[in-house]
Design an enzyme around this catalytic site. Structure first.
Site, PDB file in Angstrom:
ATOM      1  N   ASP A   1      19.679  -6.971 -12.275  1.00 40.82           N
ATOM      2  CA  ASP A   1      18.283  -6.954 -11.824  1.00 40.82           C
ATOM      3  C   ASP A   1      18.266  -6.793 -10.304  1.00 40.82           C
ATOM      4  O   ASP A   1      19.287  -7.001  -9.646  1.00 40.82           O
ATOM      5  CB  ASP A   1      17.562  -8.243 -12.254  1.00 40.82           C
ATOM      6  N   ASP A   2      17.086  -6.444  -9.756  1.00 36.57           N
ATOM      7  CA  ASP A   2      17.036  -6.154  -8.317  1.00 36.57           C
ATOM      8  C   ASP A   2      16.930  -7.409  -7.462  1.00 36.57           C
ATOM      9  O   ASP A   2      17.349  -7.418  -6.320  1.00 36.57           O
ATOM     10  CB  ASP A   2      15.871  -5.205  -8.008  1.00 36.57           C
TER      11      ASP A   2
ATOM     12  N   CYS B   1      13.719 -11.180   4.806  1.00 39.82           N
ATOM     13  CA  CYS B   1      13.445 -12.012   3.630  1.00 39.82           C
ATOM     14  C   CYS B   1      14.733 -12.581   3.044  1.00 39.82           C
ATOM     15  O   CYS B   1      14.691 -13.496   2.237  1.00 39.82           O
ATOM     16  CB  CYS B   1      12.643 -11.251   2.582  1.00 39.82           C
TER      17      CYS B   1
ATOM     18  N   TYR C   1      14.011  -2.125  -4.034  1.00 41.42           N
ATOM     19  CA  TYR C   1      13.010  -2.378  -5.079  1.00 41.42           C
ATOM     20  C   TYR C   1      11.742  -1.521  -4.997  1.00 41.42           C
ATOM     21  O   TYR C   1      11.307  -0.971  -6.000  1.00 41.42           O
ATOM     22  CB  TYR C   1      12.635  -3.860  -5.035  1.00 41.42           C
TER      23      TYR C   1
ATOM     24  N   CYS D   1      12.423  -1.380   6.481  1.00 41.24           N
ATOM     25  CA  CYS D   1      12.533  -2.417   5.430  1.00 41.24           C
ATOM     26  C   CYS D   1      13.640  -2.057   4.439  1.00 41.24           C
ATOM     27  O   CYS D   1      13.552  -1.042   3.747  1.00 41.24           O
ATOM     28  CB  CYS D   1      11.191  -2.502   4.702  1.00 41.24           C
TER      29      CYS D   1
ATOM     30  N   GLY E   1       0.853   0.136  -5.023  1.00 40.29           N
ATOM     31  CA  GLY E   1      -0.353  -0.689  -5.010  1.00 40.29           C
ATOM     32  C   GLY E   1      -1.209  -0.386  -6.218  1.00 40.29           C
ATOM     33  O   GLY E   1      -1.528   0.778  -6.470  1.00 40.29           O
TER      34      GLY E   1
ATOM     35  N   CYS F   1      15.499  -4.078   8.637  1.00 41.47           N
ATOM     36  CA  CYS F   1      14.966  -5.435   8.502  1.00 41.47           C
ATOM     37  C   CYS F   1      15.498  -6.023   7.202  1.00 41.47           C
ATOM     38  O   CYS F   1      15.423  -5.381   6.150  1.00 41.47           O
ATOM     39  CB  CYS F   1      13.437  -5.413   8.466  1.00 41.47           C
TER      40      CYS F   1
ATOM     41  N   CYS G   1       0.800  -1.222   0.000  1.00 46.86           N
ATOM     42  CA  CYS G   1       0.000   0.000   0.000  1.00 46.86           C
ATOM     43  C   CYS G   1       0.834   1.274   0.000  1.00 46.86           C
ATOM     44  O   CYS G   1       1.997   1.274   0.344  1.00 46.86           O
ATOM     45  CB  CYS G   1      -0.887   0.056   1.240  1.00 46.86           C
TER      46      CYS G   1
ATOM     47  N   SER H   1      13.610  -1.166 -11.918  1.00 50.68           N
ATOM     48  CA  SER H   1      14.369  -1.076 -10.673  1.00 50.68           C
ATOM     49  C   SER H   1      15.793  -1.613 -10.776  1.00 50.68           C
ATOM     50  O   SER H   1      16.557  -1.502  -9.829  1.00 50.68           O
ATOM     51  CB  SER H   1      13.611  -1.762  -9.537  1.00 50.68           C
TER      52      SER H   1
ATOM     53  N   ASN I   1      -0.585   1.257   5.658  1.00 52.55           N
ATOM     54  CA  ASN I   1       0.437   0.548   4.877  1.00 52.55           C
ATOM     55  C   ASN I   1       1.216  -0.355   5.829  1.00 52.55           C
ATOM     56  O   ASN I   1       1.738   0.118   6.828  1.00 52.55           O
ATOM     57  CB  ASN I   1       1.378   1.566   4.219  1.00 52.55           C
ATOM     58  N   GLY I   2       1.285  -1.644   5.499  1.00 46.96           N
ATOM     59  CA  GLY I   2       1.999  -2.602   6.348  1.00 46.96           C
ATOM     60  C   GLY I   2       1.088  -3.752   6.718  1.00 46.96           C
ATOM     61  O   GLY I   2      -0.044  -3.835   6.247  1.00 46.96           O
TER      62      GLY I   2
HETATM   63 FE1  SF4 Z   1      11.266  -5.650   3.910  1.00 49.76          FE
HETATM   64 FE2  SF4 Z   1      12.054  -8.163   3.574  1.00 49.76          FE
HETATM   65 FE3  SF4 Z   1      11.789  -7.141   6.041  1.00 49.76          FE
HETATM   66 FE4  SF4 Z   1       9.630  -7.609   4.528  1.00 49.76          FE
HETATM   67  S1  SF4 Z   1      11.067  -9.147   5.363  1.00 49.76           S
HETATM   68  S2  SF4 Z   1      10.023  -5.787   5.769  1.00 49.76           S
HETATM   69  S3  SF4 Z   1      10.394  -7.126   2.469  1.00 49.76           S
HETATM   70  S4  SF4 Z   1      13.256  -6.506   4.437  1.00 49.76           S
END
Ligand code: SF4
Length: 474
Positions: free
Chosen positions: A360-361, A449, A257, A251, A35, A446, A7, A298, A110-111
């Site tokens: 690429d990203d 992922c 990206y 994030c 979004g 963070c 979002c 990106s 958003n989130g």
């Molecule tokens: Fe961002 Fe990845 Fe953390 Fe999700 S898990 S908030 S996409 S860094």
């Protein structure tokens, strides 16, 4: 890419503005990349909320007629949405409006809350009835319940925040106030700016401030709440910082990206971070080649960085068809049409007989990368060395990003060498995990992922114990 941001949020407050719907429309247009499935605008017309929202892109949902039908107002909120939590039903389209005994509340989010299912269970047991499946309704329900017990909307929001876990950048509107909140970890961006006419603008990204002629003032701090009062807007916002000061984790993938390259997040240029990622890739995974090509859009900034660092010329080797949008009729399963080929077209004069560094990203399933590489080969590329401006994508996101299931993430099951072989690249190189700080200039972030280290822990049943005490008070 098969990764989608969920979002974008936008809000405005100032003197009564006859074109406020258009201003929000321009802001949402600038946030469209966050979004594309639905969007909406709610105007506060002297305490009465007027809204229009629907599924579709901003340009599809709002025509001249819809914008003209919306009233003048001193306050408004807008939202663009990519549906994951709750699905893309009409009830989930935001901004969400809730009526209660003390007035109305309008909310855009958003989130993702990581404890939303648990909160929902608890609230339903105590008699709550939900009309949508989104966590945004859970947020609005908790705030509304607190509002009935408190003297002001700002106190209600402050009370409610302690129940929420996960990612929430919120813009809310009561009959007299516009409120912005960024969660204590600062997962999703949120900033505000000011226009020459004295109005204030809140947006997910600074590119949306530019779109409505507002000058960037600053990002909200993780945990900060800003309250703008329509009755004395000239005093500016009041900042509440009770939840500030904890360990933040914005994030990192916003920089890699999601965000637009012309945005600044927490004082850091998104474009610059991507260029730095390209420079790091050139140092960490050097290669002899004739040309550097970025996958639009990106991958372009990182391709520039790779070229600058390596001295290999940057060229436009792939052209994106910008008009393949929601209204495009994608091939049916039985048709052998290649959608990657429809979206991306090779520039043969750049690629023919060349050793190509392709930037690429990220790689998710690997299917798109494989198609792009075969398109480059058909255009005559002699060698293709794929460089990815993020570490291998291995884990799902619980904070508002739609990532394929772990089983489908190619990096989860294969080494880089295997991935190169499977997608047909001559070599592959990922951004090293330990260079994310250098790339972004952030000390804390963070990156779950990539490394599976979730700043809030993995949301599972064990979380119930952690929330039991707090929720007995809900
Ligand atoms: Fe961002 Fe990845 Fe953390 Fe999700 S898990 S908030 S996409 S860094």
């Amino acid at each position: 890419m098969a990764i989608h941001e969920e979002c974008g949020v936008f809000g405005m407050i100032g003197e009564v503005n006859p074109t406020i719907a258009r201003d929000v429309y321009y802001g949402l247009y600038a946030l469209q990349h966050r979004g594309q499935e639905s969007c909406g605008i709610v105007i506060n017309d002297d305490g009465i909320f007027a809204s229009h929202k629907d599924t579709g892109l901003v340009g599809e949902v709002f025509s001249e007629r819809e914008l003209s039908d919306l009233p003048a107002g001193g306050m408004a909120i807008g939202h663009v949405r990519y549906a994951t939590t709750g699905g893309n039903t009409r009830n989930n389209i935001q901004p969400m409006i809730v009526s209660h005994q003390k007035g109305n509340l309008c909310l855009a989010h958003n989130g993702n809350l990581t404890n939303s299912l648990y909160l929902r269970d608890k609230l339903e047991l105590s008699g709550a009835i939900f009309h949508s499946t989104s966590d945004t309704e859970v947020i609005s329900y908790v705030i509304t319940r607190e509002r009935l017990k408190t003297a002001s909307i700002e106190q209600a929001v402050l009370n409610a925040i302690r129940y929420f876990e996960g990612a929430f950048s919120l813009v809310m509107m009561s009959s007299t106030k516009l409120i912005a909140v960024r969660d204590p970890k600062g997962f999703r961006p949120l900033c505000y700016g000011k226009r020459n006419d004295g109005s204030y603008v809140i947006a997910s990204e600074s590119c949306a401030l530019n779109a409505v002629g507002a000058s960037f003032v600053r990002d909200l701090e993780p945990g900060e709440m800003l309250v703008f009062s329509g009755e004395n807007i000239e005093c500016g916002p009041v900042s509440y910082r009770e939840y500030c000061g904890g360990k933040k984790s914005p994030c990192i993938f916003e920089y890699i990206y999601f965000a637009r390259p012309d945005s600044m997040i927490d004082g850091i240029s998104v474009h610059e971070t991507r260029v730095r990622a390209g420079r790091i890739l050139a140092r960490e995974h050097p290669v002899c080649a004739d040309v550097v090509v970025g996958v639009p859009d990106s991958g372009l900034d990182a391709a520039i960085g790779f070229s600058v660092e390596s001295g290999i010329p940057y060229e436009i080797g792939l052209v994106k068809n910008k008009y393949v949008g929601r209204s495009f009729i994608f091939p049916t399963k039985g048709q052998r049409t290649d959608t990657v080929r429809i979206k991306l077209s090779p520039v043969k004069s750049v690629l023919n007989n060349k050793r190509v560094v392709l930037i690429d990203d990220s790689i998710v399933r690997g299917t798109t990368s494989k198609r792009i590489i075969s398109i480059l080969r058909e255009a005559g590329a002699k060698e293709i060395h794929l460089r990815i401006s993020s570490p291998p994508f291995k884990h799902p996101c619980f904070y508002g990003v739609d990532v394929d299931s772990e089983d489908n993430l190619i990096a989860n099951h294969h080494s880089p060498e295997d991935i190169a072989r499977l997608i047909g690249a001559d070599s592959i190189g990922f951004l090293p995990m330990d260079s994310l700080g250098e790339m972004s200039g952030c000390e804390l972030y963070c990156s779950a992922c990539f490394d599976g280290k979730y700043p809030t822990g993995i949301p599972d049943d064990t979380r119930k114990d952690r929330f039991e005490k707090k929720l007995s008070e809900v």
